[in-house]
Design an enzyme around this catalytic site. Structure first.
Site, PDB file in Angstrom:
ATOM      1  N   SER A 140     -13.489  19.308  -3.837  1.00  0.00           N
ATOM      2  CA  SER A 140     -12.351  20.060  -4.354  1.00  0.00           C
ATOM      3  C   SER A 140     -12.594  21.556  -4.131  1.00  0.00           C
ATOM      4  O   SER A 140     -12.792  21.994  -2.997  1.00  0.00           O
ATOM      5  CB  SER A 140     -12.125  19.721  -5.827  1.00  0.00           C
ATOM      6  OG  SER A 140     -10.913  20.272  -6.310  1.00  0.00           O
ATOM      7  N   GLU A 193      -5.380  10.972  -3.966  1.00  0.00           N
ATOM      8  CA  GLU A 193      -5.869  12.123  -4.732  1.00  0.00           C
ATOM      9  C   GLU A 193      -4.928  12.497  -5.877  1.00  0.00           C
ATOM     10  O   GLU A 193      -5.367  12.877  -6.963  1.00  0.00           O
ATOM     11  CB  GLU A 193      -5.983  13.337  -3.808  1.00  0.00           C
ATOM     12  CG  GLU A 193      -6.894  13.166  -2.635  1.00  0.00           C
ATOM     13  CD  GLU A 193      -8.208  13.879  -2.813  1.00  0.00           C
ATOM     14  OE1 GLU A 193      -8.404  14.530  -3.844  1.00  0.00           O
ATOM     15  OE2 GLU A 193      -9.049  13.771  -1.902  1.00  0.00           O
ATOM     16  N   HIS A 211      -8.565  11.990  -7.014  1.00  0.00           N
ATOM     17  CA  HIS A 211      -9.401  13.169  -6.804  1.00  0.00           C
ATOM     18  C   HIS A 211     -10.653  13.034  -7.676  1.00  0.00           C
ATOM     19  O   HIS A 211     -10.562  12.678  -8.844  1.00  0.00           O
ATOM     20  CB  HIS A 211      -8.581  14.383  -7.237  1.00  0.00           C
ATOM     21  CG  HIS A 211      -9.110  15.706  -6.811  1.00  0.00           C
ATOM     22  ND1 HIS A 211      -9.233  16.084  -5.488  1.00  0.00           N
ATOM     23  CD2 HIS A 211      -9.515  16.779  -7.551  1.00  0.00           C
ATOM     24  CE1 HIS A 211      -9.697  17.316  -5.435  1.00  0.00           C
ATOM     25  NE2 HIS A 211      -9.889  17.762  -6.667  1.00  0.00           N
TER      26      HIS A 211
END
Length: 534
Positions: free
Chosen positions: A222, A345, A444
């Site tokens: 990320s 995600e 995610h």
């Protein structure tokens, strides 16, 4: 139920350490006070760590001085040397940030600290070094989350793992060059310069911790992946790392000076200060600056989903240009790249509540139009053709995942391959988590406990799944193989070819792992056309 409420409910009800990792929670894996001490010398002085499961562990080692007062918004300053032996038994402060989850490490501006997990010290071994950059955008997070504990990875694969903290949000990325003058020319990227300082510490000290300073991999997820992508374009970072792994963090462009100055004016207005008083930001109490910075995301329009209001500024100095646009950075052309993303995600952000799962066709069109403009319906049609049985909710999650994380991951891999200097390897993480009520799919952050081989603390359901442990062994072995050789191929995986625009080979991680050429080709092409990438 609102989006915020559903997210809080998920974290509480699932007791999921996967979620806790992003939130910055932490816990002690072993009692340092009762563990066998181990002492190592560094360039600033000796540190005392402890042994946990035969791994020598050092927490909270300072790699820079405090960033308070005159050091705020300035490039990092080296840590003054100390006499005697400094304890490295517990995590140091996390960077100041708006949301402090229960049980997190304390925050403070003396946050330039790192943690080392190593199988051996001063033993003349030359182990690969894997330096993790935490997620949370450029706004939040900590290198001290439990899921980031490097003990298992170091133990299983004879590598040295380093995690670290650095300045974030307004403390790390407030562009003051125009408002406060040349003395603050680098202020828009000091959080990245902190990471460079940490990598310099690794270069100068990691041999004493059993690591090879000439075999350093930077990896992150990320926001951590974005930090990796950004470092690949920074002149000051050249030569400090030799492999790069970007997980769900592909980024093409960063903040322009114009947008950086606009954000600074917004921050000053929130504090009731005139632009002419910008230098006085060094004296604003930490808590007040945190609170004012937290308001930026409410008052500052972002140009791209997934970005944060405090991202590094392309200042012409520390960051001479946008990192991956219009092409891959030449500075790191010889550095192999491993890059990828998770299949769904967006379920991390847009939680699958009963209301959201009931999304209808009209709602899908409205959401996609807001995200992609007038070309949205063309994208919907392409994704529906690629996934004929998908519900409107399914299609929304796939589209929102692909814009921009999937599309940008593929684009970085393509631009890297075009340099023809070092390979790029692309993956997609398709494994679906049972946590969060069973509808989260591949959210995610899902791959983090697999990369760190930390399934035992990945969540109450995942920790009981034999297939999760089996997949973690394959993923972590592949990541370490890449750190060691620049090639992620291991016996446990099918042959994973390097990426090219011609074949677009992509490894799909799941209980059954396979390589597919150009997955969802029509959907990919439609998204690239909308984003002007094709």
């Amino acid at each position: 139920m609102s989006h915020v409420t559903s997210r809080r409910t998920f974290v509480r009800s699932a007791s999921c350490l996967l979620a806790a990792a992003q939130a910055g929670r932490w816990l002690s894996v072993a009692s340092a006070a009762d563990a066998e001490p181990v002492i190592v010398g560094t360039s600033a002085g000796k540190v005392r760590g402890f042994v946990n499961r035969d791994i020598k562990t050092f927490k909270g080692i300072p790699y820079g001085a405090s960033t308070t007062g005159k050091n705020r918004f300035m490039p990092p300053v080296k840590m003054p040397a100390w006499t005697g032996i400094r304890d490295a038994m517990s995590f140091g402060p996390s960077a100041p940030q708006a949301t402090q989850p229960e049980g997190s490490p304390p925050v403070g501006e003396d946050c330039l600290v790192l943690n080392v997990f190593t199988p051996g010290v001063d033993d003349r071994q030359k182990r690969p070094v894997m330096v993790w950059l935490h997620g949370g955008g450029f706004r939040a997070g900590s290198g001290s989350a439990p899921i980031l504990d490097g003990t298992s990875l170091a133990h299983a694969y004879d590598v040295v793992v380093v995690t670290l903290n650095h300045r974030l949000n307004v403390f790390g990325f407030t562009y003051l060059a125009e408002a406060a003058g040349a003395d603050f020319a680098l202020s828009g990227g000091v959080g990245m310069l902190d990471i460079v300082a940490a990598l310099e510490w690794v270069r100068d000290n990691i041999a004493h911790f059993g690591g090879d300073p000439n075999l350093v991999t930077i990896f992150g997820q990320s926001g951590g992946g974005r930090k990796v992508a950004t470092l690949m374009s920074m002149p000051s970072a050249k030569g400090l790392f030799h492999r790069a792994i970007i997980e769900s963090g592909a980024v093409l462009r960063l903040t322009t000076p114009e947008d950086g100055h606009r954000a600074t004016e917004t921050l000053l207005a929130e504090l009731g200060m005139q632009t002419s008083r910008a230098r006085e930001l060094q004296n604003v109490p930490m808590e007040r600056l945190v609170q004012a910075g937290a308001q930026l995301n409410k008052r500052f329009a972002l140009r791209e989903p997934g970005m944060t209001e405090n991202s590094p500024t392309v200042d012409g100095h520390a960051l001479p240009s946008h990192p991956w646009d219009p092409a891959a950075p030449g500075l790191s052309a010889s550095v192999p790249l491993l890059i990828g993303y998770a299949r769904t995600e967006e379920t991390w952000y847009d939680r699958p509540t009963p209301q959201s799962l009931a999304l209808d066709e009209g709602g899908l069109k409205d959401r996609v139009a807001k995200r992609l403009g007038r070309d949205g319906e063309r994208v919907i049609a392409a994704f529906r053709e690629a996934h004929p049985g998908a519900t409107p909710w399914d299609l929304w999650i796939l589209i929102a995942t692909d814009h921009p994380r999937g599309a940008h991951s593929r684009e970085l891999a393509k631009r890297k391959a075009a340099q023809a200097r070092a390979p790029a390897y692309l993956y997609r993480f398709d494994w679906e988590t049972p946590e969060g009520g069973g509808h989260m799919r591949s959210p995610h952050t899902v791959e983090i406990p697999f990369v760190f081989n930390n399934i035992k603390i990945a969540g109450p359901l995942i920790s009981k799944m034999r297939e999760a442990y089996a997949l973690a062994e394959k993923v972590s072995a592949s990541w370490v193989a890449f750190a060691r050789t620049g090639n992620p191929n291991v016996a446990q995986l099918p042959v994973w070819p390097a990426y090219s625009a011609a074949t677009r080979d992509t490894l799909l991680f799941n209980d059954e792992i396979r390589v597919e050429q150009d997955p969802d080709r029509g959907a990919r092409q439609a998204m690239e056309q909308v984003l002007n990438l094709s």
